[in-house]
Design a protein around this motif. Structure first.
Motif, PDB file in Angstrom:
ATOM      1  N   LEU A 221       0.852  -1.189   0.000  1.00  0.00           N
ATOM      2  CA  LEU A 221       0.000   0.000   0.000  1.00  0.00           C
ATOM      3  C   LEU A 221       0.886   1.237   0.000  1.00  0.00           C
ATOM      4  N   LEU A 222       0.566   2.196  -0.881  1.00  0.00           N
ATOM      5  CA  LEU A 222       1.281   3.464  -0.961  1.00  0.00           C
ATOM      6  C   LEU A 222       0.255   4.589  -1.039  1.00  0.00           C
ATOM      7  N   ASP A 223       0.216   5.410   0.004  1.00  0.00           N
ATOM      8  CA  ASP A 223      -0.732   6.524   0.056  1.00  0.00           C
ATOM      9  C   ASP A 223       0.038   7.822   0.290  1.00  0.00           C
ATOM     10  N   LEU A 224       0.184   8.616  -0.782  1.00  0.00           N
ATOM     11  CA  LEU A 224       0.851   9.921  -0.729  1.00  0.00           C
ATOM     12  C   LEU A 224      -0.131  11.036  -1.059  1.00  0.00           C
ATOM     13  N   SER A 225      -1.405  10.791  -0.913  1.00  0.00           N
ATOM     14  CA  SER A 225      -2.432  11.733  -1.342  1.00  0.00           C
ATOM     15  C   SER A 225      -2.455  13.000  -0.488  1.00  0.00           C
ATOM     16  N   VAL A 226      -3.057  14.041  -1.053  1.00  0.00           N
ATOM     17  CA  VAL A 226      -3.265  15.324  -0.375  1.00  0.00           C
ATOM     18  C   VAL A 226      -1.943  15.883   0.135  1.00  0.00           C
ATOM     19  N   ASN A 227      -1.021  16.123  -0.782  1.00  0.00           N
ATOM     20  CA  ASN A 227       0.254  16.767  -0.512  1.00  0.00           C
ATOM     21  C   ASN A 227       0.525  17.783  -1.619  1.00  0.00           C
ATOM     22  N   LEU A 228       1.773  18.196  -1.760  1.00  0.00           N
ATOM     23  CA  LEU A 228       2.153  19.175  -2.777  1.00  0.00           C
ATOM     24  C   LEU A 228       3.163  18.574  -3.749  1.00  0.00           C
TER      25      LEU A 228
END
Length: 719
Positions: A221-228
């Motif tokens: 699982l890779l969750d990098l959402s809601v960043n810049l």
């Protein structure tokens, strides 16, 4: 004393004279007040669980607990002193055996001190979620070389994620989402070869996604959402073979094309690339993501047509391609996606006639707005009718050519008419025969004689199971195909009703996690069902193998057990909520969970099933014989005469989960008096030295971290 609804407070001198006490377990009660300072006198303590109570005040000095291994204080109302000090962390420096430490879901504040690196080198799980910590995450955390899980979700931590985190050789789970981390995603994470899950969403991270993450070949699982984040999606990340849970890169500023390697993610269940600046065509390789349940590529700049390969995603439940620049027609092949629950294609430049069947019949789950060139005959979608002149204008030249040549071929047509009539008659007869044959092939009919031949006259050698109302045989037909043949014992009282009930339940339900019925056979007193053959038997056989030297870990590992639990939950979700009339199984247990060649679970045996009448949650159409379930799995209220409901299945599902992860039947000889599987399971999780409880805690934290909008993550609704 766990989960006994205890109330009140613990006296200050509770532990004063308990110098030999090793375990203190009162988690899951209603206790309040302060944690007694005298806990420091119980120097022999190895396990302390005060979680899920209402303890308040400060955490006392714990410096006299040299043997403590598990310390769980989560889900209380604990605070720091006025200066936000972390004395409780410093006091644990002498606890060199500490393996699990959790203070999650309290009201702790302040900055994390560098002394956090002085905790035990044996520490495996460090859980400090849902507090009010601020400041940076100390780089000294890298001293904790045996960490497998680090969880600081939902705090106010700032600064960069320390690159030294990449030196923790055993780290498997990172939960740092919902903070205010800035800077870049550390390249050093690529050094963590055992890393299974990365949760960094809802931060202020910037820069590119490090390609070094492609080295994490165990990543699920890779969750990098809601960043810049910006830049392109590294293709090597999409080549990680085990990425089977979630890839979430949404709400960033990623650009460029989506690599065609996306199709290598044939195990991933959810892909979310929404709200970026991605462009180019949606790769046709998306159709190779055969396990995909959720796909969101909305609010980007994708061009070209909707890939026809989407019709290969047979399990897909959610597709959102809205707010892009997609053109062309909507392929009728999308009608074949039987499990699709949401389809959003709005705000594109699609054109042509909209398909009429499948999901397109339900306007409440299909969104096509702001596609001004679409037309169709589905009234609820509010589309204009297709212009027949416009549809046929492309063929006007062809009509002129046909008209010009008609006279020259008229004579040939007249001469050929008689011959054509004879040919048509013969062809019609042949088609009728072929259609009948195809129908029989699709829905094969079996005689009692056929079933006898397939089972060598129902010989004992072919028997693979036996129950109160019948026996199940392995059937081998003349063409080599296999089936499971369930023959009902019609001499047994209630067998006839059981056969009717199972046929009634199975005739109108279809789901990939339910046992598929192929045919039935009813001839006088002989009644049988022909079902899809499951080569890996049932869950009962795997959890409780008969040979003493066969350990269950070697047969079905922890990941497989979780996957089986998810499959069963999906089946229940379908029966309870997605059928036209809800179906209650009434007998969910391991022996009724069958496993196919890929170890996917299928719920079977619907002889006790009830079909609930609309607007009456307890009424049912189909009846059964005896109790509504099996001893140990049956909901307690059933034994007191209560009507059936979906809640009864959920209770049975809970017992099934406990049995899967403890490998104890609910009627095990260990359970007598007040002891039952639930209470024993609590003690098991506290006392298991084999590491299973650590894995379960990691999975629990992981499930809570997933976005609840993913419709495929049904398991969270039942656990």
């Amino acid at each position: 004393m766990a989960i006994n609804r205890l109330t009140g407070t613990l006296p200050r001198d509770t532990f004063t004279n308990l110098t030999s006490l090793t375990t203190f377990f009162v988690g899951g009660n209603l206790l309040s007040g302060r944690i007694p300072p005298s806990i420091g006198n119980a120097s022999s303590l190895t396990r302390v669980d005060l979680a899920n109570n209402s303890f308040s005040g400060q955490i006392p000095w714990l410096g006299n607990l040299p043997n403590i291994q598990i310390l769980s204080l989560q889900s209380n109302q604990l605070v720091n002193d006025g200066a936000g000090g972390m004395d409780f962390l410093a006091s644990l420096a002498n606890s060199t055996q500490l393996q699990v430490f959790s203070v999650a879901e309290n009201q702790l504040t302040g900055k994390l001190p560098s002394s956090i690196g002085n905790l035990s080198r044996q520490l495996s799980l460090l859980v400090m979620n849902n507090n009010f910590f601020h400041g940076s995450l100390p780089g000294e955390i890298s001293n904790l070389v045996n960490l497998t899980l680090i969880a600081f979700k939902h705090n106010s931590l700032t600064g960069t994620i320390p690159p030294s985190i990449g030196t923790l050789p055993n780290l498997q789970y990172i939960f740092l989402h919902e903070n205010k981390f800035s800077g870049k995603v550390p390249q050093s994470l690529g050094n963590l070869t055992y890393l299974a899950e990365i949760h960094l969403s809802n931060n202020l991270l910037e820069g590119t996604i490090p390609s070094s993450l492609g080295n994490c070949q165990s990543l699920q699982l890779l969750d990098l959402s809601v960043n810049l984040l910006n830049g392109t999606i590294p293709s090597n990340i999409l080549g990680i073979p085990g990425l089977g849970k979630v890839l979430n890169l949404s709400f960033n500023s990623l650009s460029g094309f989506v690599p065609f390697e996306l199709g290598d993610l044939n195990m991933v269940q959810a892909i979310d690339l929404a709200s970026n600046q991605l462009s180019g065509d949606i790769p046709v390789t998306i159709g190779d993501c055969s396990s995909l349940l959720y796909l969101d590529m909305s609010r980007n700049s994708f061009q070209g047509s909707i890939p026809n390969s989407l019709d290969k995603l047979k399990a897909i439940e959610y597709i959102d391609l809205s707010s892009n620049n997609l053109t062309g027609n909507i392929s009728a092949s999308l009608e074949s996606l039987k499990f699709l629950q949401v389809l959003n294609l709005s705000r594109n430049q699609l054109s042509g006639e909209v398909p009429k069947a499948g999901i397109f019949k339900n306007s409440t789950v299909v969104s096509l707005s702001w596609n001004l060139k679409l037309c169709g005959e589905v009234p609820d979608l509010g589309l204009p009718k297709c212009d027949s002149h416009e549809k046929n204008s492309g063929g006007s030249k062809l009509k002129i050519v046909l008209a010009a040549t008609f006279a020259s071929v008229a004579f040939i047509i007249i001469v050929s008419m008689l011959v054509f009539w004879f040919v048509r008659k013969i062809d019609s007869d042949l088609r009728a025969v072929n259609e009948e044959a195809n129908s029989l092939e699709m829905y094969p009919m079996y005689r009692q004689h056929d079933l006898k031949l397939a089972t060598q006259n129902f010989s004992q050698e072919y028997m693979i199971g036996e129950g109160s109302f019948g026996s199940v045989y392995k059937g081998v037909f003349e063409d080599g195909s296999l089936a499971a043949i369930k023959v009902f014992k019609m001499g047994q009282h209630g067998a006839s009703k059981s056969f009717i009930a199972e046929c009634e339940a199975l005739r109108s339900i279809r789901h990939r996690n339910l046992v598929k019925i192929i045919s039935s056979c009813s001839a006088g007193d002989f009644k049988a069902l022909v079902l899809k053959f499951m080569p890996n038997g049932n869950l009962e056989q795997l959890l409780h193998p008969r040979t003493e030297d066969c350990e269950v870990e070697k047969v079905v590992d922890m990941n497989q057990r979780l996957k089986i639990a998810q499959d069963v939950a999906l089946a229940l979700e379908y029966l309870h909520h997605d059928c036209e009339t809800p179906v209650v199984h009434c007998d969910l247990k391991p022996s009724n969970v069958l496993l196919d060649e890929e170890m996917s679970a299928h719920v079977g045996d619907f002889r006790l099933a009830r079909i609930l009448l609309k607007n009456s949650p307890n009424a049912h159409l189909s009846s059964s014989v005896g109790l509504k379930g099996s001893t140990g799995y049956m909901a307690l209220e059933y034994g007191m005469g209560a009507g059936v409901s979906t809640r009864g299945d959920v209770y049975s599902f809970g017992i099934l989960i406990l049995e899967m992860f403890t490998r104890k039947r609910p009627i095990d000889h260990l359970f007598n008096g007040d002891m039952d599987l639930q209470k024993w399971g609590s003690a098991y999780v506290d006392g298991d030295d084999n590491g299973s409880w650590r894995w379960l805690l990691a999975e629990q934290i992981s499930l809570s971290a997933l976005n609840p909008t993913y419709p495929g993550m049904i398991l969270r609704k039942h656990l």
